[in-house]
Enzyme design. Structure first.
Site, PDB file in Angstrom:
ATOM      1  CG  LEU A   1      -1.946  -1.073   1.342  1.00  0.00           C
ATOM      2  CD1 LEU A   1      -2.795  -1.081   2.509  1.00  0.00           C
ATOM      3  CD2 LEU A   1      -2.850  -0.948  -0.028  1.00  0.00           C
TER       4      LEU A   1
ATOM      5  N   GLY B   1       7.794   3.799   3.573  1.00  0.00           N
ATOM      6  CA  GLY B   1       8.265   4.969   4.285  1.00  0.00           C
ATOM      7  C   GLY B   1       9.653   4.639   4.769  1.00  0.00           C
ATOM      8  CB  ALA B   2      12.264   6.698   6.645  1.00  0.00           C
TER       9      ALA B   2
ATOM     10  N   GLY C   1       9.755   1.440   7.146  1.00  0.00           N
ATOM     11  CA  GLY C   1       9.147   0.006   6.615  1.00  0.00           C
ATOM     12  C   GLY C   1       8.244   0.313   5.456  1.00  0.00           C
TER      13      GLY C   1
ATOM     14  CE  LYS D   1       5.154   2.395  10.358  1.00  0.00           C
ATOM     15  NZ  LYS D   1       4.950   3.784  10.784  1.00  0.00           N
TER      16      LYS D   1
ATOM     17  CG  ASP E   1       6.199  13.165   9.721  1.00  0.00           C
ATOM     18  OD1 ASP E   1       6.452  14.080   8.978  1.00  0.00           O
ATOM     19  OD2 ASP E   1       6.475  11.809   9.427  1.00  0.00           O
TER      20      ASP E   1
END
Length: 813
Positions: A529, A532-533, A535, A553, A647
């Site tokens: 899907l 990111g940094a 995973g 995730k 973030d």
């Protein structure tokens, strides 16, 4: 040869279908629901008068006027029996309607029994006009009767409703879209010169409470729908009060117009393009230009009646441009009738018996918090000051109490009993609803009953109960303790690091998954899907009864920093529950594997919707902005500990199947202790969204999230990224700079150029931009908190002009 050419023309003139389009309808003309002629058309064919079948009901027809050239044949008038009995005329299929030779319009059944007539005689002919008005006329051309004088729920251009002398000069909403029975709302042109909307009783029509009006006086006032498409209330002194607007989207020649009091109590003006694919607002459909009141969910708070929705339900907007009110049931409640939601909701469990002892009630029932929803005026008892635990306990032990409402800021508790009325979902609601439902150890909504205070009180209540009951509870408690201890041992033996601290702080029980379970659920981690940094996120499906879709995730490269992010995510989101936060369902902490399991969001991240080729509707963007603000308000002010996300960006805002915004990815979040307002930490976040204080040697607070929200708010308004290098005008490269320049020069419209929906709602656009500029102030102390932000976005408070923000833009190195 001439005869051959004239013969088809002669047949056409004799055709019964074509004959119905003549301007005048002569005496002796007849219509039948299932005959060759079921309606009479206006000269242009735009409108029809006759028998109209009701969708989903084949047993009877309406006598109606409708738009004839559009696909859904929208009904604008339908016959009712009498002033004293305003029920609809139900026409059996074997009936016929005739303009009789003796000058009357009469509906009769097969036996000749009359079922309806408009109570006029001496009619010489009838006419279905291109205005949508069906008229009965005398020999001298005078009007004997017309549908414009007997409105149902709709008015059309050129129609005028004068001061009300009898009830049928008002507009009465339908009960539902496909139910033409008299509904729960009335638009009344009153004899005192006031135009007002009322909640009314069904079926009597008795007025309950006024929820909108022009606040005017004077005999002779009238509601006018002008031939230019403008709806206004005309006073005797010549004053015109605009009710709705044509919004300047085109001439009357290009659009059909109507203004309808809809079943949800909102008076809306609609337009529909006459030519296919010619609608500026998109598609062959009715689009609302304007509406009164602007927010029906907030407009009605009535002492009697159920409110906008039925009893025990609550009102919310559907997020579309037309802002249709949607009615929902609270958890553990269900609609009496899914097809007729206006009937309200009922408990989907056995109600609390008044024969129960306190301890039994505490064992059988619990409380679930609901945020952003309120049921005003349903309370029967109030306590002040009081703590939330005691407030909840008093509701649980009392059989009359269906819910308690607690205000943290004033330490006030209200107890409410059924039926609940005036339910609405509101951005400004700061109180917590504690809904009483059957106890369930697996509940994700359950308020923690493990607080020391609650435990001490329960101990006293159990000791005060009968010996038999007390013994039973102690045995159950022992069994539960053994089960929990066994579960704990099983979990801790599988983990390399303890999660007991995180889970003990969480109010929500998280499921522990094995790595094999998640590997199977994701089909071997097959469908990605996003990444990111730290995973990758995979789509999966649980093997439960509902086949629940999930997002898994994975945390790669297990290092101290990623381990910390994993722990922060579990601890942070594990103790939260809010409709605008992505829900963490569970986790895997097996050996070196670190995985998080979330609810699956059908529509993915916001950036996919916002920066795609097709621009989402303005009202959808407004709905998303308010949802994100509501989520931040919960994180900053309504959790037991303040949570700074650190973030926030479009990629971390996910959208469910109803485009409800949910904040996600708490890996960089910071928790503030009760006595903390700031914390020290290294630079976090994504370039373009981080606040200036990240680059200074000062502590950060919740105001860093406020700054990031300001950037996202401008992206939602403009439908573009914060930084766009490929723009024609260099001044538009950075949206924060550009928005500030447009605001200072009074050209907010440039930010939404080509967006007709936003241009029409330019005041709200200006409000959102103003709020964003306040959020972007360089000095954190100048930025509003999220409570003030939500109030300003909702229009609940005045917004002063923001200072010119400093030129520091975090999107630049």
């Amino acid at each position: 040869m001439v005869a051959l050419l004239l013969f088809p023309m002669l047949l056409q003139l004799l055709s019964p279908t074509c004959a119905q389009t003549q301007k005048n309808i002569t005496l002796g003309s007849t219509l039948a629901p299932q005959g060759p002629a079921s309606s009479w058309l206006s000269p242009s064919g735009d409108f029809a008068f006759g028998f109209r079948p009701v969708e989903g009901n084949t047993s009877f027809y309406l006598i109606a006027v409708w738009f004839n050239k559009i696909s859904d044949k929208t009904v604008v008038w339908y016959a009712k029996n009498t002033d004293q009995d305003p029920s609809i005329v139900e026409v059996p299929s074997d009936s016929f309607l005739q303009l009789t030779n003796d000058g009357a319009l009469s509906l009769k059944d097969r036996s000749g029994q009359e079922g309806w007539n408009p109570q006029v005689t001496g009619v010489a002919y009838a006419s279905m006009r291109d205005t949508g008005n069906f008229v009965l006329l005398g020999a001298d051309g005078t009007t004997k009767w017309q549908t414009f004088d007997m409105p149902s729920d709709t008015i059309l251009p050129t129609q005028v409703i004068p001061c009300n002398k009898t009830r049928n000069k008002s507009l009465r909403a339908r009960l539902d879209i496909d139910d033409y029975s008299s509904g729960r709302f009335l638009l009344d042109v009153q004899t005192d010169g006031n135009l007002a909307l009322y909640l009314v009783a069904v079926p009597s029509g008795s007025k309950y409470q006024q929820y909108w009006s022009t606040d005017t006086t004077g005999n002779g006032s009238e509601l006018v729908f002008s031939e230019t498409g403008k709806v206004y209330f005309a006073l005797t002194d010549g004053t015109q009060i605009n009710i709705s607007s044509d919004a300047g989207i085109g001439s009357m020649a290009d659009y059909f117009h109507r203004a309808t009091l809809d079943p949800d109590g909102v008076f809306r003006q609609y337009v529909y393009p006459k030519k296919a694919n010619a609608g500026i607002l998109g598609g062959e459909t009715w689009t609302a230009l304007s509406m009164q009141p602007q927010n029906i969910c907030h407009a009605i708070v009535s002492d009697v009646g159920s409110g906008v929705c039925g009893f025990n339900s609550y009102c919310t907007f559907d997020g579309t441009r037309n802002q249709i009110a949607s009615c929902q049931c609270p958890p553990w409640y269900k609609f009496f009738d899914e097809q007729k939601k206006y009937k309200g909701c009922k408990q989907d469990f056995q109600p609390h018996s008044c024969d129960l002892e306190e301890a039994t009630a505490l064992a059988q029932f619990e409380l679930r918090p609901i945020y952003g929803v309120d049921w005003p005026l349903s309370d029967y008892e109030k306590y002040e000051p009081i703590g939330q635990d005691d407030c909840g306990r008093l509701c649980v032990i009392e059989c009359f109490c269906a819910m308690a409402v607690y205000n943290q800021s004033t330490s006030t508790c209200w107890k409410k009993k059924l039926p609940l009325s005036n339910g609405n979902m509101a951005d400004y609601v700061q109180r917590t609803v504690l809904l009483k439902v059957p106890s369930s150890n697996s509940s994700q909504f359950m308020i923690s009953t493990s607080s020391n205070k609650w435990k001490r009180n329960r101990k006293h209540w159990v000791l005060g109960s009968s010996l038999i009951l007390g013994t039973s509870i102690l045995v159950n408690f022992a069994l539960i303790s053994i089960f929990l201890f066994g579960t704990y041992c099983r979990i801790t033996t599988k983990k390399n690091i303890p999660l007991s601290q995180a889970s003990s702080k969480s109010q929500l029980p998280l499921k522990t998954f094995t790595y094999k379970e998640l590997e199977k659920a994701t089909a071997g981690f097959h469908e990605i899907l996003g990444a990111g940094a730290s995973g990758v996120v995979y789509k999966g499906q649980l093997e439960d009864e509902l086949k629940t879709n999930i997002a898994v995730k994975t945390i790669h490269k297990l290092q101290p920093e990623t381990e910390k992010e994993f722990m922060v995510e579990v601890e942070t989101i594990g103790q939260t529950f809010h409709k605008n936060l992505v829900r963490l369902l569970g986790f895997c902490n097996e050996r070196a594997e670190r995985l998080l399991v979330y609810e699956f969001m059908t529509n993915g991240p916001l950036n996919r919707l916002l920066f795609d080729n097709s621009r989402p509707h303005w009202n959808t963007r407004v709905h998303i902005a308010l949802g994100v603000a509501r989520g931040f308000l919960y994180l900053h002010d309504e959790c037991s500990k303040q949570i700074i996300h650190c973030d926030i960006k479009p990629q971390n805002i996910l959208l469910d199947d109803n485009l409800v915004a949910k904040i996600s990815d708490f890996g960089l979040a910071k928790l503030l202790l009760t006595n903390q307002t700031r914390t020290k930490t290294g630079i976090r976040g994504t370039r373009g969204y981080v606040a200036p204080e990240w680059f200074k040697n000062i502590g950060i607070s919740t105001k860093v999230d406020v700054y990031s929200f300001g950037v996202i708010l401008l992206e939602l308004v403009c439908c573009r990224r914060n930084v766009e290098l490929e723009v024609v005008d260099e001044e538009q490269t950075i949206v924060t700079y550009w928005a500030n320049d447009c605001y200072r020069s009074g050209r907010i419209d440039l930010l939404v150029e080509g967006d007709d929906e936003a241009i029409y709602d330019i005041k709200k656009v200006e409000r959102f931009v103003t709020v964003a500029l306040w959020c972007l102030q360089e000095d954190p102390s100048m930025r509003p908190n999220m409570l003030k932000v939500t109030q300003m976005l909702d229009g609940a408070v005045a917004i002063p002009s923001p200072p010119d923000p400093c030129s520091f833009i975090s999107s630049l190195p």
